[in-house]
Design an enzyme around this catalytic site. Structure first.
Site, PDB file in Angstrom:
ATOM      1  N   GLY A   9       0.837  -1.191   0.000  1.00 33.71           N
ATOM      2  CA  GLY A   9       0.000   0.000   0.000  1.00 33.71           C
ATOM      3  C   GLY A   9       0.876   1.246   0.000  1.00 33.71           C
ATOM      4  N   GLY A  43     -12.317   9.462  -0.205  1.00 32.51           N
ATOM      5  CA  GLY A  43     -12.434  10.896   0.083  1.00 32.51           C
ATOM      6  C   GLY A  43     -11.192  11.684  -0.229  1.00 32.51           C
ATOM      7  N   GLU A 109     -14.463  17.446   5.154  1.00 37.42           N
ATOM      8  CA  GLU A 109     -14.932  16.171   5.723  1.00 37.42           C
ATOM      9  C   GLU A 109     -15.102  16.345   7.225  1.00 37.42           C
ATOM     10  OE1 GLU A 109     -12.509  12.844   4.459  1.00 37.42           O
ATOM     11  OE2 GLU A 109     -13.123  13.056   2.378  1.00 37.42           O
ATOM     12  N   HIS A 220     -16.901   2.894   9.964  1.00 40.23           N
ATOM     13  CA  HIS A 220     -17.283   4.019   9.105  1.00 40.23           C
ATOM     14  C   HIS A 220     -18.799   4.095   9.085  1.00 40.23           C
ATOM     15  CE1 HIS A 220     -17.653   6.725   5.732  1.00 40.23           C
ATOM     16  NE2 HIS A 220     -16.340   6.848   5.646  1.00 40.23           N
ATOM     17  N   ARG A 265     -16.412  10.925  13.363  1.00 43.55           N
ATOM     18  CA  ARG A 265     -16.948   9.676  12.831  1.00 43.55           C
ATOM     19  C   ARG A 265     -17.587   8.788  13.890  1.00 43.55           C
ATOM     20  NH1 ARG A 265     -12.996   7.221   8.388  1.00 43.55           N
ATOM     21  NH2 ARG A 265     -13.735   8.938   7.114  1.00 43.55           N
ATOM     22  N   HIS A 326     -13.893  -0.441   9.502  1.00 44.67           N
ATOM     23  CA  HIS A 326     -13.233   0.345   8.460  1.00 44.67           C
ATOM     24  C   HIS A 326     -11.748   0.562   8.706  1.00 44.67           C
ATOM     25  CE1 HIS A 326     -12.964   3.407   5.334  1.00 44.67           C
ATOM     26  NE2 HIS A 326     -12.527   4.305   6.209  1.00 44.67           N
ATOM     27  N   ARG A 361     -10.003   8.237  14.607  1.00 45.00           N
ATOM     28  CA  ARG A 361      -9.277   8.903  13.516  1.00 45.00           C
ATOM     29  C   ARG A 361     -10.185   9.869  12.769  1.00 45.00           C
ATOM     30  NH1 ARG A 361      -8.800   7.953   7.897  1.00 45.00           N
ATOM     31  NH2 ARG A 361     -10.111   6.113   8.101  1.00 45.00           N
TER      32      ARG A 361
END
Ligand code: FAD
Ligand code: SIN
Length: 498
Positions: A9, A43, A109, A220, A265, A326, A361
């Site tokens: 990643g 996002g 966001e 999420h 969140r 998530h 987070r």
């Protein structure tokens, strides 16, 4: 010098590219290079790059959402590193979206007090980042091995000296960098790819490293219901005005938080869970159909098409959504230079616990974390830095059976979904721990090594969730609904020494 990087990643490939400037590098990935959480990111990536923004403001927002557990030094390193991380990604070929004036486009966001989220391809930021990295990797002097899972780290005299693969090969290295990503796939309902099973946490734990805050799993709020996997509906839709509706068609977030749908969140996910319980429903609705449909198709091409393929048109009306596992805030403890407590072992990205996210987070801070801390970790490798100092606080030492594992992936994921999910109770967690203990006692034979790693990480999550008798950030205990000041501390876990 030989550097072994585990993971493909953002954290892994960035680390491999940087290390290839001064060392021989091997990069292992247990799946195809692009089967990563990075590839799925929608996002964007948060960074204080706007003229009116400031890393200190970004840090303030991050710490506010982190529910008392952010490490200020890590947050500072994260936010101050934003501009150079974006500069590096641009140099690597990531084509972030720009406005008509040619300036980088910035979105809003949840929990960010100002627009600071850069994106690419509208809502296909991860795809653009992953593709650019893979292209650079192909041109770099890195030995890339795909479909190779690491099952053990090799430790000699307290130092990590390499890793063993599922095929039984041991690869020796002067420095090993864990970039194995998240643990969402320990749950049945998750936005993550199936390979995100928390391997890095278990590998490091078995090697004697300290694991921090494993109980903090972020759910999420907005994953599409009724699809095979939990297809993510980006938070950026709420940034563009999407609202959450209960069964009666009324907004409910306005009664819960001043920022309504853009609250942190954990607040949104937990309010949704409570609304679903009251409505006797498996979902609430998300509606952005009041926005112009051409705008929606252009700004959210990935979400628009992904939802359409699953039978829902975001331009036409509300869609059913529910929280899904998530992101793992907990992970392998590192200092701000990517060092774990084991010499020779480094970690960055989602598998690490740098302290930047605390108990919750903030959206779009994890791509930034992967970029900033993988860079810092490789700088440590380059200067032959020793291991991290031991973190302050009480460490729980666990004695675990080496062949410990669930009887099947299904049993593991069902246990995590049902008993270690978004709302937790002592009864459920004890039930889950009972299962882990039975699996531990009865699994003496050879078992699937990947399942063994996943089970160990899952067990750490469940045990830590049971111990933390309070509600904080993403960790919601129905039987302890408030934060307890005595618990404003990290949980630390380590394998008991024989
Ligand atoms: P990953 O990108 O997950 O890579 C992990 C790698 O490790 C993979 O290559 C895997 O094969 C390999 N691996 C794992 N175990 C082993 C093993 N045992 N042996 C060998 N290889 C192994 N964050 C944001 O900041 N902004 C967003 O918009 C955003 N959107 C998201 C959307 C979705 C749907 C998801 C799932 C996540 C999103 N996130 C977002 C989170 C973010 O994408 C991840 O936290 C981040 O990309 C993690 O990067 P990483 O390099 O640490 O791990
Ligand atoms: C999203 O696009 O909602 C995901 C952002 C994140 O997880 O940071």
């Amino acid at each position: 010098m030989h550097v072994l990087v585990i993971g493909s990643g953002l954290a892994g490939i960035n680390a491999a590219l940087l290390a290839s400037e001064f060392a021989d590098v091997t990069l292992l990935s247990k799946s195809d290079l692009q089967e990563t959480n990075t590839q799925r990111a929608q996002g964007g990536i948060a960074a204080a790059v706007a003229a009116l923004d400031d890393p200190a403001l970004h840090a303030e927002d991050t710490i506010r959402a982190g529910a008392g557990l952010c490490d200020p030094a890590a947050v500072h390193a994260l936010t101050i590193g934003g501009a150079s991380a974006i500069e590096r990604l641009l140099q690597l070929g990531v084509d972030f979206d720009r406005g008509g004036d040619g300036e980088l486009a910035l979105a809003t966001e949840g929990a960010h007090s100002t627009p600071r989220v850069l994106h690419a391809g509208g809502d296909r930021t991860g795809l653009h980042i992953q593709s650019a990295l893979i292209e650079r990797l192909a041109a770099a002097n890195v030995d890339v091995r795909i479909g190779v899972a690491v099952t053990h780290l090799a430790v000699e005299a307290g130092r990590c000296v390499g890793a063993t693969t599922g095929g039984g090969e041991t690869i020796l290295a002067d420095a090993v960098m864990l970039a194995t990503g998240g643990a969402g796939a320990l749950y049945q309902t998750s936005t993550n790819p199936g390979n995100a099973t928390g391997d890095g946490v278990a590998l490091a734990f078995r090697a004697g490293a300290v694991v921090r805050d494993p109980e903090f799993v972020q759910f999420h709020p907005t994953a599409l219901v009724g699809s095979d996997s939990a297809f993510l509906i980006s938070e950026a839709l709420r940034g563009e005005g999407a609202v959450l509706l209960n069964a009666a068609g009324d907004r409910f977030m306005t009664d819960i938080h001043a920022d309504a749908e853009l609250a942190p969140r954990s607040v949104v996910a937990q309010a949704m869970t409570e609304t679903m319980r009251r409505d006797g429903s498996d979902h609430v609705s998300l509606d952005i159909s009041h926005r112009d449909s051409d705008f929606l198709r252009e700004r959210f091409p990935g979400v628009y098409r992904g939802a359409l393929q699953r039978g829902y048109d975001i331009t036409a009306g509300p869609i059913p959504i529910a929280p899904a596992a998530h992101y793992h805030m907990g992970g392998v403890y590192t200092d701000i230079d990517g060092r774990t407590t084991v010499q020779g072992l480094f970690a960055a990205g989602e598998c690490a616990s740098t302290g930047a996210h605390g108990a919750n987070r903030v959206a779009s801070n994890s791509l930034l974390e992967a970029a900033v801390f993988s860079t810092r970790a490789i700088a440590s490798v380059r200067r032959h830095a020793s291991q991290a100092e031991f973190p302050h606080g009480e460490v729980t030492a666990l004695r675990l059976h080496p062949q410990f594992g669930a009887p099947s992936w299904r049993a593991l994921k069902q246990t995590m979904n049902e008993f270690v999910g978004i709302s937790r109770t002592e009864e459920d967690l004890r039930y889950a721990m009972g299962r882990f203990n039975r699996w531990s006692e009865h699994r003496e034979g050879l078992i699937d090594q990947s399942l063994a790693l996943a089970t160990l990480t899952a067990r750490l999550i469940a045990d830590a969730a049971l111990q933390r008798t309070e509600t904080r950030g993403s960790h919601l205990r129905l039987d302890y609904p408030n934060a307890n000041p005595d618990w404003q501390r990290h949980s630390l876990w380590q394998l008991a020494r024989e």
